[in-house]
Scaffold this motif. Structure first.
Motif, short mmCIF file in Angstrom:
data_model
loop_
_atom_site.label_atom_id
_atom_site.label_comp_id
_atom_site.label_asym_id
_atom_site.label_seq_id
_atom_site.Cartn_x
_atom_site.Cartn_y
_atom_site.Cartn_z
N ARG A 1 -4.58 13.30 4.58
CA ARG A 1 -4.13 14.41 3.73
C ARG A 1 -2.81 14.05 3.06
N ILE A 2 -2.71 14.39 1.78
CA ILE A 2 -1.49 14.15 1.02
C ILE A 2 -1.00 15.48 0.45
N ALA A 3 0.30 15.70 0.52
CA ALA A 3 0.91 16.94 0.03
C ALA A 3 1.60 16.68 -1.31
N LEU A 4 1.44 17.62 -2.23
CA LEU A 4 2.09 17.56 -3.54
C LEU A 4 2.89 18.83 -3.77
N GLU A 5 3.96 18.71 -4.53
CA GLU A 5 4.70 19.91 -4.93
C GLU A 5 3.80 20.82 -5.75
N ASP A 6 4.03 22.11 -5.64
CA ASP A 6 3.23 23.09 -6.39
C ASP A 6 4.18 24.09 -7.05
N PRO A 7 4.39 24.03 -8.38
CA PRO A 7 3.65 23.22 -9.35
C PRO A 7 4.12 21.77 -9.38
N ARG B 1 -3.36 13.71 -7.64
CA ARG B 1 -4.36 14.69 -7.24
C ARG B 1 -5.78 14.11 -7.40
N VAL B 2 -6.03 13.50 -8.54
CA VAL B 2 -7.36 12.95 -8.81
C VAL B 2 -7.64 11.73 -7.94
N LEU B 3 -6.65 10.84 -7.84
CA LEU B 3 -6.85 9.61 -7.08
C LEU B 3 -7.01 9.89 -5.59
N ALA B 4 -6.25 10.84 -5.07
CA ALA B 4 -6.36 11.17 -3.66
C ALA B 4 -7.75 11.73 -3.36
N ALA B 5 -8.23 12.60 -4.22
CA ALA B 5 -9.57 13.16 -4.01
C ALA B 5 -10.62 12.05 -4.07
N ALA B 6 -10.46 11.11 -5.02
CA ALA B 6 -11.42 10.01 -5.13
C ALA B 6 -11.39 9.12 -3.90
N ALA B 7 -10.23 9.02 -3.25
CA ALA B 7 -10.11 8.19 -2.05
C ALA B 7 -10.52 8.93 -0.78
N ASP C 1 -7.64 14.81 1.51
CA ASP C 1 -7.40 16.21 1.18
C ASP C 1 -6.06 16.32 0.45
N VAL C 2 -5.98 17.26 -0.49
CA VAL C 2 -4.74 17.51 -1.22
C VAL C 2 -4.29 18.94 -0.93
N VAL C 3 -3.03 19.09 -0.54
CA VAL C 3 -2.48 20.40 -0.25
C VAL C 3 -1.21 20.59 -1.07
N GLY C 4 -1.03 21.77 -1.61
CA GLY C 4 0.15 22.06 -2.40
C GLY C 4 1.25 22.66 -1.54
N ILE C 5 2.49 22.23 -1.76
CA ILE C 5 3.66 22.76 -1.07
C ILE C 5 4.47 23.57 -2.09
N PRO C 6 4.66 24.87 -1.85
CA PRO C 6 5.37 25.70 -2.85
C PRO C 6 6.77 25.18 -3.14
N VAL C 7 7.18 25.40 -4.39
CA VAL C 7 8.49 24.98 -4.86
C VAL C 7 9.34 26.21 -5.12
N GLY C 8 10.57 26.19 -4.61
CA GLY C 8 11.53 27.25 -4.88
C GLY C 8 12.55 26.81 -5.91
N PRO C 9 13.62 27.59 -6.10
CA PRO C 9 14.62 27.23 -7.11
C PRO C 9 15.28 25.88 -6.86
N ASP C 10 15.34 25.45 -5.60
CA ASP C 10 16.01 24.19 -5.26
C ASP C 10 15.04 23.10 -4.82
#
Length: 479
Positions: free
Chosen positions: A207-213, A220-226, A229-238
């Protein structure tokens, strides 16, 4: 009133008339004439203007008068000054409509994007400012001095000269802890993240985590092809919310800690320390995408995270935002335990990046040309960012800009009464290219916002684009 002077020879193509007794400075008259020709479509994008000496001789004025006129039009975004003294049209205008008083003609088109009169699309650095003369000097040096054997197949990590030059630069400017043996040269960030995902998947990552947005469609595409799993981590002001990272059960995370893309936040020192603790506890990898950290306008950039934990962080950099994306030059500082696998993946992918390009960039770095280019471009982009913020305050004060004074884009949050998709659609009808944040969200939810990429736009075009957007938003809101 005296007889107006007209240009001759090559200057005749510009159809400039000077009234020497009218009280208007001559450089202002030249500016106005060239500006009108561009707006009317007589001078199209890429058209070359006469050299300043030639035009000055044709008009019977001093060269300084023409230089001043050209410089003003460059500052406004109508002209682009090229290395070697060439000046070309940077802004293209379709002919003015017959109904000059119509609403559509009150805002003039300025810079063309793909089908748009003005395009705030992100990712388009100002390639007209590429330092051609300095780059050419480095190419000549490489061709004249490089031993023949350097043009044979090389180590998958890239040429040693570039790896050494990058380490000197990154350790000095970005605070990394890098050595040449741990650097891998790649064809931009896109190839770099592809190689990393391949290696991580082969080593058992699930599983790989990406900032969201996040803009990282490649990951995202390459991880799915490999098969990851892709999971988004919410982003705040900082920046990324580290508490959500702990719950993600990820084997790797991709971050933009020095200037979160797209919201513009900077990950705090405490959050950075917590991300590193998470990586060490899980045996995970942090991919640090340092895509535009060289462009900070209010203070020195925050140092790279990689220097705090080089055994757990892959540092990714690229020349795409600083020089030109067409160079396809990227680099990774890889933890020692991954270097061999990443280098092997690079060899399997393409047998290595072009040698001449690598050696040229190495010479460019070593000569200090990269530092000089960045010093020249920072005030240019700072002025464009300030022009954007000023135009938003004037025309759209209820949009809320976010992020620090850095980079080549600004995100502005929309008020609750405006739907992001409706604004983007209305803007396109007015010939304005702009994107919302919706396409960059992994979870698909969040407040509406607009992404303004300002790097290739002159200050006049930026102001006109925001005025167009204001017209589109009034249309969306209705009576």
């Amino acid at each position: 009133m005296g007889r107006p002077g007209t240009n001759s020879g090559l200057a005749e193509d510009l159809l400039i008339e000077l009234n020497r007794d009218g009280g208007v400075p001559l450089h202002r008259q030249i500016e106005a004439s060239i500006r009108a020709s561009i707006r009317a479509g007589r001078l199209r994008t890429g058209a070359s203007l006469p050299p300043t000496r030639t035009l000055a001789a044709g008009l019977g004025v001093s060269r300084g008068v023409v230089v001043e006129a050209y410089q003003q039009l460059v500052a406004e975004g109508y002209l682009a000054s090229r290395s070697g003294g060439y000046t070309q049209v940077a802004a293209s205008m379709p002919p003015v409509a017959a109904d000059a008083g119509s609403a559509a003609s009150t805002v003039r088109p300025a810079v063309l994007g793909a089908g748009f009169r003005i395009d705030f699309g992100y990712g388009r650095t100002d390639v007209s400012q590429f330092p051609r003369a300095a780059w050419l000097r480095s190419i000549r040096t490489v061709l004249a001095t490089t031993p023949n054997d350097r043009f044979a197949y090389l180590d998958g990590r890239g040429v040693l000269e570039l790896r050494e030059a990058l380490c000197d630069y990154l350790n000095r400017v970005r605070g990394t802890s890098s050595v040449p043996d741990n650097v891998v040269i790649c064809n931009g960030y896109a190839q770099g993240i592809s190689l990393l995902i391949q290696v991580l998947a082969l080593r058992g990552a699930r599983r790989i985590a990406l900032e969201d947005p996040s803009s990282d469609d490649d990951a995202r595409v390459l991880a799915a092809a490999a098969g990851l799993d892709v999971v988004g981590i919410p982003v705040g002001p900082d920046g990324v919310q580290v508490d959500a990272l702990h719950r993600a059960d990820a084997d790797a995370v991709v971050l933009t800690p020095s200037h979160q893309w797209p919201t513009g936040g900077v990950l705090s020192a405490a959050a950075r320390a917590e991300v590193i603790r998470w990586a060490k506890h899980r045996g995970a990898i942090v991919v640090e995408d340092d895509y535009d950290a060289e462009y900070r306008y209010d203070r020195s950039p925050v140092g790279a995270m990689q220097g705090l934990a080089p055994d757990h962080i892959v540092y990714c950099g690229t020349a795409s935002k600083t020089l030109a994306p067409g160079l396809r030059l990227g680099w990774m500082v890889v933890p020692p335990q991954l270097v061999a696998d990443v280098a092997a993946a690079k060899v399997l992918a393409d047998r290595g990046s072009p040698v001449i390009d690598q050696l040229t960039f190495a010479d460019f770095l070593t000569r200090g040309e990269f530092d000089r280019h960045l010093r020249r471009m920072r005030p240019v982009y700072r002025r464009r960012r300030n022009a954007l913020l000023g135009a938003l305050r004037t025309h759209l004060p209820d949009l809320e800009p976010a992020g620090v004074a850095a980079g080549q884009h600004v995100v502005a949050w929309l008020p609750p009464d405006l739907e992001e998709a409706a604004v983007v659609t209305a803007a396109a009808r007015h010939g304005l290219g702009i994107k919302g944040l919706g396409p960059y969200r992994i979870a698909g939810t969040g407040p509406g916002g607009l992404l303004f990429g300002y790097a290739p736009l002159g200050e006049t075009a930026i102001a006109e684009g925001v005025a167009l957007l204001a017209t589109a938003i009034r249309e969306v809101r209705g009576p």
